[in-house]
Design a protein around this motif. Structure first.
Motif, PDB file in Angstrom:
ATOM      1  N   ALA A   1       2.303   5.743   3.496  1.00 54.70           N
ATOM      2  CA  ALA A   1       0.982   5.859   3.362  1.00 54.70           C
ATOM      3  C   ALA A   1       0.373   6.974   4.118  1.00 54.70           C
ATOM      4  O   ALA A   1       1.226   7.374   5.172  1.00 54.70           O
ATOM      5  CB  ALA A   1       0.279   4.459   3.936  1.00 54.70           C
ATOM      6  N   VAL A   2      -0.498   7.417   3.870  1.00 56.40           N
ATOM      7  CA  VAL A   2      -1.273   8.306   4.722  1.00 56.40           C
ATOM      8  C   VAL A   2      -2.562   8.068   5.455  1.00 56.40           C
ATOM      9  O   VAL A   2      -3.671   7.687   4.935  1.00 56.40           O
ATOM     10  CB  VAL A   2      -1.613   9.834   3.964  1.00 56.40           C
ATOM     11  CG1 VAL A   2      -2.366  10.681   4.667  1.00 56.40           C
ATOM     12  CG2 VAL A   2      -0.289  10.301   3.249  1.00 56.40           C
ATOM     13  N   PHE A   3      -2.584   8.093   6.859  1.00 56.74           N
ATOM     14  CA  PHE A   3      -3.692   7.602   7.739  1.00 56.74           C
ATOM     15  C   PHE A   3      -4.047   8.963   8.639  1.00 56.74           C
ATOM     16  O   PHE A   3      -4.652   8.891   9.669  1.00 56.74           O
ATOM     17  CB  PHE A   3      -3.318   6.484   8.692  1.00 56.74           C
ATOM     18  CG  PHE A   3      -3.135   5.334   7.939  1.00 56.74           C
ATOM     19  CD1 PHE A   3      -4.292   4.570   7.728  1.00 56.74           C
ATOM     20  CD2 PHE A   3      -1.876   4.928   7.586  1.00 56.74           C
ATOM     21  CE1 PHE A   3      -4.329   3.268   7.157  1.00 56.74           C
ATOM     22  CE2 PHE A   3      -1.803   3.544   6.985  1.00 56.74           C
ATOM     23  CZ  PHE A   3      -2.958   2.847   6.730  1.00 56.74           C
ATOM     24  N   HIS A   4      -3.769  10.144   8.052  1.00 55.12           N
ATOM     25  CA  HIS A   4      -4.022  11.297   8.695  1.00 55.12           C
ATOM     26  C   HIS A   4      -5.533  11.565   9.204  1.00 55.12           C
ATOM     27  O   HIS A   4      -6.471  11.292   8.343  1.00 55.12           O
ATOM     28  CB  HIS A   4      -3.796  12.586   7.958  1.00 55.12           C
ATOM     29  CG  HIS A   4      -4.445  14.024   8.695  1.00 55.12           C
ATOM     30  ND1 HIS A   4      -4.964  14.926   7.702  1.00 55.12           N
ATOM     31  CD2 HIS A   4      -3.894  14.458   9.578  1.00 55.12           C
ATOM     32  CE1 HIS A   4      -4.987  16.097   8.549  1.00 55.12           C
ATOM     33  NE2 HIS A   4      -4.423  15.830   9.949  1.00 55.12           N
TER      34      HIS A   4
ATOM     35  N   LEU B   1       1.034  -1.268  -0.069  1.00 57.97           N
ATOM     36  CA  LEU B   1      -0.083   0.081   0.037  1.00 57.97           C
ATOM     37  C   LEU B   1       0.933   1.184  -0.086  1.00 57.97           C
ATOM     38  O   LEU B   1       0.649   2.078   0.847  1.00 57.97           O
ATOM     39  CB  LEU B   1      -0.753   0.045   1.216  1.00 57.97           C
ATOM     40  CG  LEU B   1      -1.831  -1.112   1.452  1.00 57.97           C
ATOM     41  CD1 LEU B   1      -2.600  -1.270   2.620  1.00 57.97           C
ATOM     42  CD2 LEU B   1      -3.026  -1.126   0.282  1.00 57.97           C
ATOM     43  N   GLN B   2       1.585   1.453  -0.911  1.00 57.87           N
ATOM     44  CA  GLN B   2       2.669   2.499  -1.148  1.00 57.87           C
ATOM     45  C   GLN B   2       1.983   3.734  -1.428  1.00 57.87           C
ATOM     46  O   GLN B   2       1.232   3.914  -2.390  1.00 57.87           O
ATOM     47  CB  GLN B   2       4.035   2.170  -2.041  1.00 57.87           C
ATOM     48  CG  GLN B   2       4.899   3.269  -2.172  1.00 57.87           C
ATOM     49  CD  GLN B   2       6.110   2.817  -2.937  1.00 57.87           C
ATOM     50  OE1 GLN B   2       5.810   2.003  -3.822  1.00 57.87           O
ATOM     51  NE2 GLN B   2       7.129   3.703  -2.943  1.00 57.87           N
ATOM     52  N   LYS B   3       2.328   4.924  -0.594  1.00 64.30           N
ATOM     53  CA  LYS B   3       1.493   6.016  -0.511  1.00 64.30           C
ATOM     54  C   LYS B   3       0.187   6.132  -0.801  1.00 64.30           C
ATOM     55  O   LYS B   3      -0.545   7.110  -1.283  1.00 64.30           O
ATOM     56  CB  LYS B   3       2.213   6.703  -1.894  1.00 64.30           C
ATOM     57  CG  LYS B   3       3.678   6.994  -1.831  1.00 64.30           C
ATOM     58  CD  LYS B   3       4.202   7.756  -2.929  1.00 64.30           C
ATOM     59  CE  LYS B   3       5.681   8.284  -2.713  1.00 64.30           C
ATOM     60  NZ  LYS B   3       6.137   9.218  -3.743  1.00 64.30           N
ATOM     61  N   ALA B   4      -0.415   4.797  -0.201  1.00 70.20           N
ATOM     62  CA  ALA B   4      -1.976   4.868  -0.238  1.00 70.20           C
ATOM     63  C   ALA B   4      -2.321   6.126   0.612  1.00 70.20           C
ATOM     64  O   ALA B   4      -1.919   6.189   1.782  1.00 70.20           O
ATOM     65  CB  ALA B   4      -2.309   3.543   0.091  1.00 70.20           C
ATOM     66  N   ILE B   5      -3.654   6.544   0.343  1.00 68.17           N
ATOM     67  CA  ILE B   5      -4.120   7.672   1.206  1.00 68.17           C
ATOM     68  C   ILE B   5      -5.357   7.096   1.904  1.00 68.17           C
ATOM     69  O   ILE B   5      -6.438   6.871   0.997  1.00 68.17           O
ATOM     70  CB  ILE B   5      -4.167   8.941   0.376  1.00 68.17           C
ATOM     71  CG1 ILE B   5      -3.014   9.580  -0.187  1.00 68.17           C
ATOM     72  CG2 ILE B   5      -5.026  10.049   1.226  1.00 68.17           C
ATOM     73  CD1 ILE B   5      -3.050  10.738  -1.067  1.00 68.17           C
ATOM     74  N   PHE B   6      -5.349   7.226   3.241  1.00 72.00           N
ATOM     75  CA  PHE B   6      -6.564   6.492   4.130  1.00 72.00           C
ATOM     76  C   PHE B   6      -6.986   7.740   4.832  1.00 72.00           C
ATOM     77  O   PHE B   6      -7.469   7.495   6.153  1.00 72.00           O
ATOM     78  CB  PHE B   6      -6.489   5.505   4.820  1.00 72.00           C
ATOM     79  CG  PHE B   6      -6.080   4.150   3.963  1.00 72.00           C
ATOM     80  CD1 PHE B   6      -7.170   3.362   3.435  1.00 72.00           C
ATOM     81  CD2 PHE B   6      -4.658   3.935   3.835  1.00 72.00           C
ATOM     82  CE1 PHE B   6      -6.988   2.247   2.869  1.00 72.00           C
ATOM     83  CE2 PHE B   6      -4.291   2.690   2.943  1.00 72.00           C
ATOM     84  CZ  PHE B   6      -5.456   1.857   2.554  1.00 72.00           C
TER      85      PHE B   6
END
Length: 214
Positions: free
Chosen positions: A185-188, A162-167
């Motif tokens: 990845a982004v889980f902000h 999940l490279q650079k996946a944005i959640f």
């Protein structure tokens, strides 16, 4: 199924369409029941409000296609290629997607129930505001795939990249990440409820600000 019938025929039962390239065809409002679409390239086609049940899409490509508002029940997608296509506001139930490639496309505001995605590669695909219930992602390669404000319930991610996946602002309820890589990845502002991390390091993510765990 002959191409000249496409504009007149509305319901296809145990039918087949194979080995052709179609440009600008309009399948909007059609019904596919136990049908097989194989080795067909749809270029700039329209598939709005398509209904498909127990049908198979194999070696099919959707290029610059408009496929919004459809309903797919117990369908199988195998070696499908999706590029610059809009699959927004679709409903997928009991479907499988295997060895499928998608680029620069959107599945925004779509729902997925008891679906399985395996051995597929998605790049710069948007699932904004999507809803996932009892689904499985297995060996998925997702680069810069966007799931902002999406909801995942009883869903598993197994051996996924999940490279650079944005959640960003996504919600995970009773989910699990198993042997996944989360490079950048982004889980902000993501919210995790009873979610498990098995051989997965969430600290690989680039943004964990304001993440909540319950």
């Amino acid at each position: 199924m002959k191409t000249e019938k496409n504009q007149k025929k509305k319901i296809y039962i145990c039918d087949a369409l194979s080995d052709m390239a179609l440009t600008g065809e309009d399948f909007s409002g059609k019904r596919l029941i136990e049908s097989h679409i194989q080795s067909v390239r749809f270029w700039e086609g329209r598939f709005r409000y398509l209904r498909a049940q127990d049908s198979k899409f194999q070696n099919v490509s959707f290029d610059h296609a408009l496929c919004e508002g459809g309903f797919y029940l117990d369908c199988k997608w195998e070696k499908v290629m999706i590029q610059d296509a809009l699959f927004t506001s679709n409903h997928f139930s009991g479907c499988t997607m295997e060895m499928t490639t998608a680029k620069l496309s959107s599945f925004g505001f779509s729902t997925f129930h008891k679906c399985q995605l395996r051995d597929s590669s998605f790049s710069e695909v948007a699932f904004s505001g999507s809803f996932w219930h009892d689904c499985l992602f297995e060996r998925e390669d997702s680069f810069f795939v966007r799931f902002p404000s999406s909801t995942f319930i009883d869903t598993r991610f197994v051996e996924c990249r999940l490279q650079k996946a944005i959640f960003r602002a996504a919600t995970f309820i009773r989910c699990s990440f198993e042997k996944c890589t989360l490079d950048e990845a982004v889980f902000h502002k993501a919210h995790f409820v009873d979610t498990k991390w098995v051989d997965t390091d969430i600290n690989q993510a680039a943004n964990l600000h304001e993440v909540r765990y319950d």
